[in-house]
Design an enzyme around this catalytic site. Structure first.
Site, PDB file in Angstrom:
ATOM      1  N   LYS A 116       0.825  -1.210   0.000  1.00 56.38           N
ATOM      2  CA  LYS A 116       0.000   0.000   0.000  1.00 56.38           C
ATOM      3  C   LYS A 116       0.859   1.259   0.000  1.00 56.38           C
ATOM      4  O   LYS A 116       0.532   2.241  -0.668  1.00 56.38           O
ATOM      5  CB  LYS A 116      -0.954  -0.004   1.193  1.00 56.38           C
ATOM      6  CG  LYS A 116      -2.091  -0.977   0.974  1.00 56.38           C
ATOM      7  CD  LYS A 116      -3.012  -1.030   2.171  1.00 56.38           C
ATOM      8  CE  LYS A 116      -4.063  -2.111   2.002  1.00 56.38           C
ATOM      9  NZ  LYS A 116      -4.642  -2.511   3.282  1.00 56.38           N
ATOM     10  N   LYS A 223      -8.412 -14.879  -9.463  1.00 56.08           N
ATOM     11  CA  LYS A 223      -9.692 -14.946  -8.763  1.00 56.08           C
ATOM     12  C   LYS A 223     -10.457 -13.627  -8.855  1.00 56.08           C
ATOM     13  O   LYS A 223      -9.888 -12.589  -9.186  1.00 56.08           O
ATOM     14  CB  LYS A 223      -9.486 -15.386  -7.318  1.00 56.08           C
ATOM     15  CG  LYS A 223      -8.752 -14.425  -6.426  1.00 56.08           C
ATOM     16  CD  LYS A 223      -8.735 -14.999  -4.993  1.00 56.08           C
ATOM     17  CE  LYS A 223      -8.704 -13.873  -3.992  1.00 56.08           C
ATOM     18  NZ  LYS A 223      -8.857 -14.311  -2.614  1.00 56.08           N
ATOM     19  N   LYS A 226     -12.271  -7.254  -6.061  1.00 55.92           N
ATOM     20  CA  LYS A 226     -12.682  -5.857  -6.239  1.00 55.92           C
ATOM     21  C   LYS A 226     -11.697  -5.069  -7.085  1.00 55.92           C
ATOM     22  O   LYS A 226     -12.064  -4.339  -7.988  1.00 55.92           O
ATOM     23  CB  LYS A 226     -12.761  -5.172  -4.859  1.00 55.92           C
ATOM     24  CG  LYS A 226     -14.128  -5.202  -4.248  1.00 55.92           C
ATOM     25  CD  LYS A 226     -14.207  -4.302  -3.027  1.00 55.92           C
ATOM     26  CE  LYS A 226     -13.609  -4.953  -1.791  1.00 55.92           C
ATOM     27  NZ  LYS A 226     -14.374  -4.765  -0.560  1.00 55.92           N
TER      28      LYS A 226
END
Ligand code: TRP
Length: 358
Positions: A116, A223, A226
């Site tokens: 992040k 997979k 979001k």
């Protein structure tokens, strides 16, 4: 209802975006299935969502929609404790206390923080900045402004508090959260041994007693997620959903009988297996094996079968969202139950640490 003798299961979801089929089959449906067998606690992590400084109105709307989605999918507020993280102020206080026993070094070495922080600073991982020392130098050098905020660094502390404040022992999480769970165990052990107490049980990963279900996306590989932009959302209306499925990545078709499946086609079959009947799956498997398959037919069928699953849920979501009184009753009830245990743990912890009443 929460009962003394049942094991405490706890899981949270960050209040970002809507729930997709991956959330549904991977977690939610299983959660619904074990509501009677465990002391289930489920919450919406709105404080965790603050690490990315979301738009305030959007954050509130997200909390509401995730709540409605969980209820619509079958979480029962009578059986499970369903709450919003920020409704339990004890969490914020314990976060302060626990942080006194967490090292900034171990937080900086957490994979999710590195990812992040790099993203926020626009740094791509490379051999040069991959070592812990190089990364720490780089972050401290670059992050003099609030682009990498302290909340992002202490994300694992907050998550550990969510778990430990409820004394949960079983925590269903995805692979990407296992490191946070490992840190939680470490913080629990450290606290217990520092003060010579047995306050916190060590939580472990929990798969609802079965194999994990991996739900693929529509973009041919990986997979559903979001951030991958390959999702089918529970609230997608039929038109949007059909369009997404019809556009799913495929290949040029089987070139010879009994060919192996390419990844995009295997993914479509995985989705079909989750949502269709065995007969339908067999029909398309046979058609693939003898090269008569038409992917358009497969996708049409898949879209209809997914819709059969999502339509009733979508309708319930909309009903629940329109019922403000019900939503506020649910969160109030959840907060009351969650706060009871949280307040007990916090008061034990304060006492242990020497924050005592006169
Ligand atoms: N960090 C988790 C995620 O991003 C969400 C979360 C917050 C959580 N607190 C938790 C999950 C406690 C399990 C237990 O998915």
């Amino acid at each position: 209802m929460a009962e003394q003798n049942k094991e405490i299961v706890l899981s949270g979801i960050r209040a970002t975006g809507n729930l997709h089929l991956g959330n549904y089959y991977g977690a939610l449906r299983k959660f619904v299935a074990v509501q009677d067998d465990y002391d289930c606690n489920f919450f919406i992590a709105d404080l965790h969502a603050l690490t990315t400084n979301p738009d305030p109105a959007q954050l509130h709307a997200n909390v509401k929609s995730i709540l409605a989605e969980y209820l619509a999918a079958g979480l029962d507020p009578e059986k499970s404790t369903i709450f919003v993280q920020s409704d339990v102020p004890e969490i914020a206080e314990m976060y302060l206390l626990l942080n006194m026993h967490v090292g900034i070094g171990e937080l900086m070495r957490t994979t999710s923080f590195k990812d992040k922080a790099r993203k926020a600073l626009g740094i791509t991982p490379s051999a040069d900045n991959d070592s812990d020392e190089a990364f720490e130098k780089e972050i401290i050098g670059a992050a003099t402004n609030k682009r990498v905020n302290a909340g992002l660094l202490t994300y694992p502390t907050l998550m550990a508090v969510d778990i430990l404040i409820q004394k949960a022992t079983k925590v269903p999480v995805g692979k990407d959260q296992l490191q946070h769970l490992e840190l939680t165990r470490r913080f629990a052990r450290r606290f217990n041994s520092f003060y010579g107490v047995e306050l916190f049980p060590e939580p472990s990963d929990f798969n609802f007693g079965g194999a994990p279900v991996k739900v693929p996306g529509l973009d041919g590989s990986g997979k559903m997620g979001k951030s991958e932009g390959n999702c089918i959302y529970l609230i997608d209306d039929p038109k949007v959903l059909r369009k997404k499925v019809m556009r799913a990545v495929t290949d040029e078709g089987p070139q010879a009988p009994d060919s192996p499946l390419s990844e995009p086609i295997a993914n479509l079959f995985t989705l079909l297996e989750l949502t269709s009947t065995p007969e339908v799956v067999k029909h398309f498997r046979d058609a693939y094996a003898d090269c008569s398959i038409r992917y358009g037919d497969l996708k049409k069928q898949l879209a209809e079968d997914i819709l059969a699953v999502t339509t009733p849920i979508r309708e319930r979501i909309n009903d629940i969202l329109a019922d403000e009184a019900y939503l506020s009753r649910v969160v109030k009830m959840g907060a009351e139950r969650a706060r009871e245990r949280a307040a007990n743990t916090l008061s034990e912890m304060r006492h242990i640490m020497g924050i005592r009443k006169f």
